[in-house]
Design a protein around this motif. Structure first.
Motif, mmCIF file in Angstrom:
data_model
loop_
_atom_site.group_PDB
_atom_site.id
_atom_site.type_symbol
_atom_site.label_atom_id
_atom_site.label_comp_id
_atom_site.label_asym_id
_atom_site.label_seq_id
_atom_site.Cartn_x
_atom_site.Cartn_y
_atom_site.Cartn_z
ATOM 1 N N ILE A 211 64.193 66.269 48.717
ATOM 2 C CA ILE A 211 63.497 66.550 49.622
ATOM 3 C C ILE A 211 63.350 66.598 50.799
ATOM 4 C CG2 ILE A 211 61.384 65.346 50.305
ATOM 5 C CD1 ILE A 211 60.355 64.389 48.174
ATOM 6 N N SER A 212 65.095 65.864 51.172
ATOM 7 C CA SER A 212 65.458 65.536 52.682
ATOM 8 C C SER A 212 65.844 67.295 53.012
ATOM 9 C CB SER A 212 66.120 64.396 52.750
ATOM 10 O OG SER A 212 65.995 63.206 52.977
ATOM 11 N N ASP A 213 66.532 67.775 52.567
ATOM 12 C CA ASP A 213 67.346 68.537 52.155
ATOM 13 C C ASP A 213 65.856 69.796 52.007
ATOM 14 O OD1 ASP A 213 69.554 66.989 52.056
ATOM 15 O OD2 ASP A 213 70.455 67.391 50.437
ATOM 16 N N GLU A 214 64.583 70.046 52.018
ATOM 17 C CA GLU A 214 64.284 70.679 51.531
ATOM 18 C C GLU A 214 64.289 71.497 50.768
ATOM 19 O OE1 GLU A 214 63.407 72.612 55.212
ATOM 20 O OE2 GLU A 214 62.319 71.079 55.359
ATOM 21 N N SER A 215 64.770 71.231 49.749
ATOM 22 C CA SER A 215 66.178 72.297 48.857
ATOM 23 C C SER A 215 64.846 72.187 47.035
ATOM 24 C CB SER A 215 67.591 71.741 47.849
ATOM 25 O OG SER A 215 66.769 70.197 47.033
ATOM 26 N N LEU A 247 56.305 59.825 54.609
ATOM 27 C CA LEU A 247 55.688 60.040 56.552
ATOM 28 C C LEU A 247 55.702 61.400 56.852
ATOM 29 C CD1 LEU A 247 55.905 56.396 57.515
ATOM 30 C CD2 LEU A 247 53.340 57.571 57.037
ATOM 31 N N HIS A 248 57.264 62.059 56.641
ATOM 32 C CA HIS A 248 57.685 63.182 57.218
ATOM 33 C C HIS A 248 56.903 64.176 56.344
ATOM 34 C CE1 HIS A 248 60.204 66.434 58.694
ATOM 35 N NE2 HIS A 248 60.631 67.392 57.229
ATOM 36 N N ILE A 249 56.448 64.147 54.837
ATOM 37 C CA ILE A 249 56.051 65.026 54.400
ATOM 38 C C ILE A 249 54.771 65.323 54.405
ATOM 39 C CG2 ILE A 249 55.196 65.992 51.831
ATOM 40 C CD1 ILE A 249 58.378 66.589 52.759
ATOM 41 N N ASN A 258 52.255 69.620 48.530
ATOM 42 C CA ASN A 258 52.965 68.597 49.329
ATOM 43 C C ASN A 258 51.821 67.053 49.784
ATOM 44 O OD1 ASN A 258 55.100 70.057 47.292
ATOM 45 N ND2 ASN A 258 55.471 71.301 49.123
ATOM 46 N N LYS A 259 51.796 67.712 50.300
ATOM 47 C CA LYS A 259 50.851 66.652 51.059
ATOM 48 C C LYS A 259 50.337 65.628 50.516
ATOM 49 C CE LYS A 259 50.790 68.785 55.551
ATOM 50 N NZ LYS A 259 50.659 68.278 57.244
ATOM 51 N N GLU A 260 49.576 65.711 49.645
ATOM 52 C CA GLU A 260 49.062 65.150 49.140
ATOM 53 C C GLU A 260 49.750 63.821 47.163
ATOM 54 O OE1 GLU A 260 46.721 66.006 44.557
ATOM 55 O OE2 GLU A 260 45.851 67.160 46.192
ATOM 56 N N ASN A 261 50.856 64.765 46.857
ATOM 57 C CA ASN A 261 51.300 64.053 46.839
ATOM 58 C C ASN A 261 52.224 62.638 46.834
ATOM 59 O OD1 ASN A 261 51.249 65.574 43.662
ATOM 60 N ND2 ASN A 261 52.702 67.073 44.675
ATOM 61 N N ALA A 262 52.685 62.997 48.692
ATOM 62 C CA ALA A 262 53.191 62.224 49.222
ATOM 63 C C ALA A 262 51.944 61.063 49.320
ATOM 64 C CB ALA A 262 54.474 63.185 50.839
ATOM 65 N N LEU A 286 51.413 56.934 66.352
ATOM 66 C CA LEU A 286 51.988 57.774 66.612
ATOM 67 C C LEU A 286 51.767 58.487 66.828
ATOM 68 C CD1 LEU A 286 54.910 58.079 68.915
ATOM 69 C CD2 LEU A 286 56.335 57.979 66.775
ATOM 70 N N ASN A 287 51.675 58.968 65.099
ATOM 71 C CA ASN A 287 51.454 60.660 65.050
ATOM 72 C C ASN A 287 49.876 60.729 64.244
ATOM 73 O OD1 ASN A 287 53.575 61.710 65.370
ATOM 74 N ND2 ASN A 287 54.748 60.246 64.357
ATOM 75 N N GLY A 288 49.619 59.891 63.628
ATOM 76 C CA GLY A 288 47.740 59.993 63.273
ATOM 77 C C GLY A 288 47.846 60.451 62.183
ATOM 78 N N SER A 289 48.614 60.726 61.775
ATOM 79 C CA SER A 289 48.883 62.126 60.216
ATOM 80 C C SER A 289 47.552 61.268 59.363
ATOM 81 C CB SER A 289 50.396 61.812 60.012
ATOM 82 O OG SER A 289 51.363 62.472 60.815
#
Length: 323
Positions: A211-215, A247-249, A258-262, A286-289
């Protein structure tokens, strides 16, 4: 994965029509018998190799030919025994052809149980996962995915030690092999006992890195969301940097799925591990995500985001966030 997504999003799939069993002809039975005679009985190594390659091609392009195995359930073991010949077992091309033949045969629904019940098939596929060429490893993972449609096979495959080589392939394979491995791991982990096996095999570190590598983001998040129903696994996700990753996703990924799974993974972390709430609160301030997702996400994402926000509010009011 596709079927699960369709179910969750209210999309009906057309029922599969399996007419293969009625299409087997006497000529196909004769061809099948002749091929296996060449594979099992021939003393000519080149002839054996060609027969195995012919079988791979026939099972690939002829759907009804795959159904013949149901009339000859011992054929899988015969083929595996034949390629265990010292003059063949070190031949990478023979291994690829044999693995791919099993994959092709596994596509036929009634063959899944036959292959799963075979005394040598699963062990052979796992061996190919560990030491085959990249194509053999990829096709072995695909065959395991196909076979794991049956719960009985999920258990046998997990108990036989498939998870660790699958996780290794997920980490080090080609992109195609990684996707095959991810599909197999996801399917196997629908059986609860296999979730802990996957965790013990290091899958959490591998998917978080992906996930971090976006691969391999989509597949990795799907696996994490499935595993997050297991308490032990959730603890490891939290301990290995899962919170900032999720949180990044939620904040930056453009894919709603992807947001849903995260957020589903993050919800489980927040429910199981109170010590991670501070990190979530600080990011939300900070972000209100999460607040955004609770209004704009998929129905499942909105529920999970709202659940996390409610948990944060109740915890803050109760403890003034002294933890």
């Amino acid at each position: 994965m596709i079927a699960q997504w369709c179910t969750e999003n209210g999309i009906a799939l057309s029922p599969l029509e399996n007419q293969e069993e009625d299409l087997v002809t006497n000529n196909e039975r004769k061809s099948f018998s002749e091929l296996f005679d060449r594979i099992s009985s021939s003393s000519n190594i080149s002839e054996k190799r060609q027969a195995i390659k012919d079988l791979r091609l026939l099972t690939k392009r002829n759907s009804s030919f795959r159904a013949v195995i149901g009339e000859n359930p011992d054929s899988i073991s015969q083929m595996i025994s034949a390629v265990s010949n010292p003059e063949l077992e070190s031949n990478s091309e023979v291994l690829e052809d044999t693995v791919t033949t099993i994959l092709n045969l596994s596509i036929h629904e009634s063959n899944k149980k036959i292959i799963g019940d075979d005394t040598k098939a699963i062990t052979f596929l796992i061996s190919a996962l560990q030491s085959g060429t990249m194509e053999a490893r990829s096709n072995a993972a695909a065959a395991i995915f196909s076979l794991s449609a049956l719960d009985s096979n999920k258990a046998k495959i997990g108990e036989s030690g498939a998870m660790r080589p699958l996780v290794d392939l997920l980490e080090h394979g080609s992109m195609t092999a990684k996707k095959d491995a991810a599909s197999a791991i996801f399917s196997l982990c629908k059986l609860h006992e296999n979730k802990s096996r996957a965790t013990k095999s290091g899958v959490i570190d591998v998917v978080l890195k992906a996930i971090s590598d976006e691969s391999l983001t989509d597949e990795s998040l799907t696996i994490l969301a499935l595993l997050s129903s297991d308490h032990e696994t959730v603890e490891e996700i939290g301990e290995t940097g899962g919170v900032p990753c999720m949180l990044h996703i939620i904040k930056d990924d453009q894919c709603k799925r992807n947001k849903e799974n995260a957020v589903a993974v993050l919800f489980s972390i927040c429910m199981y591990d109170r010590t991670k709430l501070r990190e979530v609160v600080e990011d939300e301030n900070l972000n209100g995500s999460l607040a955004w997702l609770a209004q704009n996400g998929t129905s499942r994402a909105r529920r999970k985001a709202a659940g996390i926000l409610d948990k944060l509010k109740r915890t803050i009011h109760k403890t003034h966030y002294s933890c």
